[in-house]
Design a protein around this motif. Structure first.
Motif, PDB file in Angstrom:
ATOM      1  N   THR A 238      29.561   1.175 -35.382  1.00 12.25           N
ATOM      2  CA  THR A 238      29.443   2.053 -36.546  1.00 12.25           C
ATOM      3  C   THR A 238      30.832   2.499 -37.007  1.00 12.25           C
ATOM      4  O   THR A 238      31.748   2.646 -36.195  1.00 12.25           O
ATOM      5  N   SER A 241      30.956   8.345 -36.351  1.00  8.42           N
ATOM      6  CA  SER A 241      30.036   8.938 -35.376  1.00  8.42           C
ATOM      7  C   SER A 241      30.459  10.370 -35.097  1.00  8.42           C
ATOM      8  O   SER A 241      31.605  10.622 -34.702  1.00  8.42           O
ATOM      9  N   SER A 423      16.677   7.590 -30.467  1.00  9.13           N
ATOM     10  CA  SER A 423      17.158   7.609 -31.857  1.00  9.13           C
ATOM     11  C   SER A 423      16.496   8.730 -32.649  1.00  9.13           C
ATOM     12  O   SER A 423      17.147   9.379 -33.477  1.00  9.13           O
ATOM     13  N   ASP A 424      15.214   8.979 -32.392  1.00  7.46           N
ATOM     14  CA  ASP A 424      14.529  10.095 -33.065  1.00  7.46           C
ATOM     15  C   ASP A 424      15.224  11.421 -32.766  1.00  7.46           C
ATOM     16  O   ASP A 424      15.466  12.241 -33.657  1.00  7.46           O
ATOM     17  N   TRP A 427      18.753  11.567 -34.439  1.00 12.09           N
ATOM     18  CA  TRP A 427      18.632  11.845 -35.876  1.00 12.09           C
ATOM     19  C   TRP A 427      18.346  13.327 -36.110  1.00 12.09           C
ATOM     20  O   TRP A 427      18.966  13.970 -36.964  1.00 12.09           O
ATOM     21  N   SER A 428      17.411  13.867 -35.326  1.00 11.57           N
ATOM     22  CA  SER A 428      17.020  15.265 -35.558  1.00 11.57           C
ATOM     23  C   SER A 428      18.161  16.233 -35.231  1.00 11.57           C
ATOM     24  O   SER A 428      18.252  17.307 -35.804  1.00 11.57           O
ATOM     25  N   GLY A 430      21.273  15.473 -35.780  1.00 11.20           N
ATOM     26  CA  GLY A 430      22.379  15.159 -36.699  1.00 11.20           C
ATOM     27  C   GLY A 430      23.525  14.399 -36.046  1.00 11.20           C
ATOM     28  O   GLY A 430      24.679  14.523 -36.444  1.00 11.20           O
ATOM     29  N   LEU A 432      23.513  10.904 -35.447  1.00 13.58           N
ATOM     30  CA  LEU A 432      23.617   9.479 -35.803  1.00 13.58           C
ATOM     31  C   LEU A 432      24.175   9.350 -37.217  1.00 13.58           C
ATOM     32  O   LEU A 432      23.737  10.073 -38.110  1.00 13.58           O
TER      33      LEU A 432
END
Length: 432
Positions: A238, A241, A423-424, A427-428, A430, A432
């Motif tokens: 990426t 990050s 990953s969930d 994401w939640s 913040g 990723l």
């Protein structure tokens, strides 16, 4: 397919501690580089025979080499000396060796760079540590320091909120190790996602993209069994990050001062409250570097040459995900010479069909074009897969394993599965 640069024919000397970079050496040789490999550890000396030219004293080949690559910590002072002599070197520095080998120093450096760390206490004997846990009941992680940290199965992650499991393990270590264990840390345990951010450093700054890795350290699927160094990893590249920005990025000026040229990784626990760095790996990670190679689309020899020359360039990588899993044989993850010789030494790796991609030789030698297991720890192969989704990458990897027979081998069947839940959460939060 990997892009090959036909004009690149540098002489590369690879100085290896345990032979873990055989795959990288073999790849650079296939790209057209002239290569010589030295392995320091006595039990690993046979690794690589038949694959790449081997040397018994690397020092005698320094003048021959255009580029020297050191694949482990502990060579920092030598790397600095060679760089001062004008040699192109990928490897550590005295500073980065300390970051990894001396856990206490690593944690203090994080604090100095205004990076949040978990509370820890360092001990030199088990009695003091047991007394500490009894007085301050909590969940802890036992982390060996110095040379003992090489024995990955000694790292213990407690799950009891009173610390009673940690006390039991400390008492067991006291019986079996006495005063020979060396220093160790008790670090407060927090719940969250284990994740590492890593990047290549060219002596002045970090190269992009950066790499995000999820390690799978337990021997069995679903994180059961003893801790091994590693059973496999999943990763992606990426440009940006928040985890990298909060940790490694802050060390950039300090790494530049020491003229560090190589790869550095910081392993973290992250949750809704923050990012907590646990430890540094200031060298290639294993199997991380081979899985990274599966995702890098430029020639590896040229990549390391540009890195050692201090060039600023964007690393050419595949989109999506990369995964890798070790195929191991007895006595892994333990050292047991008799078991290794009985079940695994000189066992043949059999390919049902011709496979070019995704198969990375580990502790092997080549005799009459046959791949035979050697070394002393029982890591036969790393198998990788890549794909736009994690599921694609997993499917590619496990399909390749079906085409290989290694007698008595075992491997994790769930590398990459964690991503769906992790990953969930990331994401939640913040991240990723």
């Amino acid at each position: 397919m990997q892009k090959k640069s036909m004009a690149f024919h540098k002489k590369i000397l690879l100085v290896s501690k345990y032979g873990e970079t055989l795959d990288i050496a073999n790849t650079m040789q296939q790209e057209g580089c002239q290569l010589k490999m030295y392995i320091e550890d006595k039990g690993c000396k046979e690794i690589g025979f038949g694959f790449v030219p081997k040397v018994t004293q690397w020092e005698k080949h320094v003048a021959w080499a255009d580029l020297i690559i050191f694949d482990y910590t502990g060579y920092g002072a030598i790397c600095e000396q060679l760089r001062n002599q004008g040699k192109r070197v990928v490897g550590g520095s005295v500073y980065t060796d300390l970051l990894e080998i001396d856990r206490n120093f690593g944690q203090e450096e994080l604090k100095k760079h205004k990076i949040k760390v978990l509370p820890f206490v360092e001990f030199t004997n088990f009695k003091d540590a047991i007394d500490y846990v009894l007085k301050h009941p909590d969940a802890y992680v036992i982390k060996p320091c110095g040379e003992t940290q090489e024995l990955k199965q000694l790292l213990f992650v407690g799950s009891d909120d009173e610390g009673l499991d940690v006390v039991r393990v400390l008492k067991a270590y006291e019986k079996s190790w006495g005063n020979n264990f060396g220093n160790f840390q008790l670090q407060k345990k927090v719940k969250g996602v284990e994740i590492s951010a890593s990047a290549f450093f060219n002596g002045k700054e970090f190269l992009r993209p950066i790499n995000i890795t999820f390690e799978h350290k337990k021997l069995f699927p679903k994180e059961l069994g003893v801790s091994t160094g590693e059973m496999g990893s999943s990763m992606f590249w990426t440009q940006d990050s928040p985890i990298f920005d909060a940790t490694l990025k802050k060390l950039e000026p300090t790494l530049a001062k020491t003229n560090y040229i190589g790869h550095i990784d910081v392993n973290c626990i992250v949750n809704g409250n923050g990012i907590y760095p646990l430890e540094f790996t200031s060298r290639f990670g294993y199997p991380q570097i081979m899985i990274q190679r599966a995702g890098i689309t430029q020639a590896m020899g040229q990549f390391f040459w540009k890195l050692a020359c201090g060039e600023q360039f964007k690393i050419a990588v595949k989109k999506g995900f990369q995964v890798g899993v070790f195929m191991v044989v007895p006595p892994f993850p333990y050292n047991d010479k008799k078991t290794f010789e009985l079940f695994s030494k000189d066992a043949v790796v059999i390919f049902k069909k011709d496979m070019k991609e995704g198969v990375h030789p580990m502790h092997l030698k080549k005799v009459n074009d046959e791949w035979l297991i050697t070394g002393d720890t029982g890591i036969a192969l790393l198998i990788t897969g890549t794909g736009i989704t994690m599921r694609d990458a997993q499917r590619s990897m496990y399909n390749r394993i079906q085409g290989i027979i290694v007698n008595n081998s075992y491997y994790r069947t769930d590398i990459g599965d964690r991503w769906l839940e992790d990953s969930d959460k990331l994401w939640s939060w913040g991240l990723l």
